[in-house]
Design a protein around this motif. Sequence first.
Motif, PDB file in Angstrom:
ATOM      1  N   LEU A 168       1.743   2.301   7.428  1.00  0.00           N
ATOM      2  CA  LEU A 168       1.852   2.739   8.817  1.00  0.00           C
ATOM      3  C   LEU A 168       0.586   2.410   9.612  1.00  0.00           C
ATOM      4  CD1 LEU A 168       3.669   6.154   8.366  1.00  0.00           C
ATOM      5  CD2 LEU A 168       4.523   4.157   9.611  1.00  0.00           C
ATOM      6  N   ASP A 169      -0.555   2.493   8.927  1.00  0.00           N
ATOM      7  CA  ASP A 169      -1.823   2.230   9.615  1.00  0.00           C
ATOM      8  C   ASP A 169      -2.237   0.768   9.544  1.00  0.00           C
ATOM      9  OD1 ASP A 169      -1.873   4.880  10.090  1.00  0.00           O
ATOM     10  OD2 ASP A 169      -3.235   5.385   8.442  1.00  0.00           O
ATOM     11  N   SER A 170      -1.389  -0.070   8.975  1.00  0.00           N
ATOM     12  CA  SER A 170      -1.775  -1.456   8.731  1.00  0.00           C
ATOM     13  C   SER A 170      -2.201  -2.156  10.014  1.00  0.00           C
ATOM     14  CB  SER A 170      -0.599  -2.214   8.113  1.00  0.00           C
ATOM     15  OG  SER A 170      -0.834  -3.591   8.183  1.00  0.00           O
TER      16      SER A 170
ATOM     17  N   GLY B  24       0.825  -1.195   0.000  1.00  0.00           N
ATOM     18  CA  GLY B  24       0.000   0.000   0.000  1.00  0.00           C
ATOM     19  C   GLY B  24       0.859   1.244   0.000  1.00  0.00           C
ATOM     20  N   THR B  25       0.220   2.397   0.114  1.00  0.00           N
ATOM     21  CA  THR B  25       0.963   3.639   0.214  1.00  0.00           C
ATOM     22  C   THR B  25       1.620   3.661   1.597  1.00  0.00           C
ATOM     23  OG1 THR B  25      -0.935   4.759   1.169  1.00  0.00           O
ATOM     24  CG2 THR B  25      -0.729   4.817  -1.228  1.00  0.00           C
TER      25      THR B  25
ATOM     26  N   VAL C 293       3.237  -6.773   9.925  1.00  0.00           N
ATOM     27  CA  VAL C 293       3.699  -5.511   9.345  1.00  0.00           C
ATOM     28  C   VAL C 293       4.022  -4.517  10.458  1.00  0.00           C
ATOM     29  CG1 VAL C 293       3.054  -3.554   7.911  1.00  0.00           C
ATOM     30  CG2 VAL C 293       2.412  -5.865   7.214  1.00  0.00           C
ATOM     31  N   GLN C 294       3.158  -4.443  11.441  1.00  0.00           N
ATOM     32  CA  GLN C 294       3.390  -3.528  12.560  1.00  0.00           C
ATOM     33  C   GLN C 294       4.694  -3.848  13.273  1.00  0.00           C
ATOM     34  OE1 GLN C 294       2.208  -0.782  13.540  1.00  0.00           O
ATOM     35  NE2 GLN C 294       0.592  -0.700  12.002  1.00  0.00           N
TER      36      GLN C 294
END
Lengths: 259, 264
Positions: free
Chosen positions: B226-228, B220-221, B233-234
Amino acid sequence: MIALLDRLGVWALNYLSRLGRATSMWFTSVAHIPHGQDMHLVLNQLHHVGVRSVLIIVLSAFSIGAVIALQFHTQLSRFGAEDAVGLGLTLTLLRELGPVVTGLLFAGRAGSAITAEIGLMKTTEQLSSMEMMGVDPLYRIVAPRLWAGIISMPLLTIIFNVVGIFGGFIVAVQWLGSDPGGFWSGMQAGVELWNDIGKGLLKSLLFALVITWIAVFQGYDTEPTAEGVGLATTRTVVLSSVVVLAMDFFLTLIMYGDF
Amino acid sequence: MIEIKGLSFKRDSRFIFQNLEMTVAQGKITAILGPSGSGKTTLLRMIGGQLKPQYGFLKYKGKDIASMSRSELFGFRKNLGMLFQSSALFTDLNVFENVAFPLRRHTNLSRQAIRDLVLMKLNAVGLRGAASLEPSQLSGGMARRVALARAIALDPHLLLYDEPFTGQDPISMGILISLIKSLSGTLNATSLIVSHDVMETLTIADYVYVIFDGSVIGEGTPREILDSSSPKVQQFINGTRNGPVPFHLDAEDLEKQLMVVEKN
Ligand SMILES: Nc1ncnc2c1ncn2[C@@H]1O[C@H](COP(=O)(O)OP(=O)(O)OP(=O)(O)O)[C@@H](O)[C@H]1O
Ligand SMILES: [Mg+2]
């Protein structure tokens, strides 16, 4: 037993595939006759491979020529045949020791350097990045070294022969007091252009082909680690020395054998 | 511009990629984040045609890279600038000649033009003053910037960066980031950055892939990454130690292994 056969098979296949890769590499590179901006690469390599080997060649040639003259002189003077020293020395150098010793020294001095340099280039990804730039390392790196080796070996052999004869002359004539006229005239009468000089240089050319081939391939096929480069360099020296000596035996049989 | 479909790649008997799917958009900066050893360098080598995938394909402008002929491949590589993780400067050439190398090989420019171009590229990475140094006289960070100048010498359409930020101090990092941005802007070049420096990468990328264990675990962008909501991912972007992504390569239990040594 099966496991042994299996290992043998794997080894043989690996060996054949290495030989195949080495051969195809040689033909691809040699077919690339340097021109244009690659010419200065060859000149550069001639300096590294050729000119830098001159000192060791001159020193070895002088002492070998001197020793042979000394031996011939002590033996031949017992029969009053000192005049044959010049011819004996010259033929030994031209036919055998010139090409062979030059080949061995060349393998140790230039062959090892070529392998180490190419191996290091591979280890530090220089070959890889060159490939990624759309430049074939076989042309840019391998071909100039092959050509420089092929050109310089016969020239080094000539230097070896000349210096060797000079070393023998110093010992036989200046030191042990042979007649200089006999030394030179025996040589002049006995040495044949093709049979002695030509065939000797042909030998050195063949040695050059094999040594540079081994050196370049060992470098190119190195395992890309510090240890791998060290091993490859050793292999170049050992393998080319053995091959030069073996080849010399067969070449002598073919060139001078009477059958 | 680059399309990766169903890509699987095996080294020895271990899969490094399994069924990888990715697209690198024309004129954009795409980034791939992944832990050390996740195969980022391997992927770049496949894009450059040095390694071939066992399954699936990588396409450049619709053409399968693995099945290009030798001359097609070398033609493709002239439009490709790659920054190697190890810099890979040619040790037999000085800094100036390293940057001039692709220009001399692939163009018929005059000496003067090549000189000017090389000095401009070196200037862009802040190393015009190092033109006459040998590679062995450079620090690691300087060598990377020279390698970058060399990679962009021919103004390639496709730029591959392998860890461009390692070994850079904050100032040259800033310069590097704006350079990579402006390259993709002015040349309209497509850029692919491979890195594990999360924050730097997120500031310049238009689109990000996070890979782990041979496949994409998030994309994603930068904002979306960052909001994942994915814990993997975090964990990766925050650098926490305990989580679904293990820090250790698979191995025997540490205590067990140490006990064995003691018993012996
Ligand atoms: N020549 C090789 N032979 C065998 N395995 C290799 C080889 N090169 C890399 N590997 C393996 O492939 C995997 C991926 O390597 P790669 O260099 O692509 O990782 P990376 O993501 O670039 O790591 P880093 O961030 O540390 O540079 C690693 O697990 C490594 O052990
Ligand atoms: Mg890597």
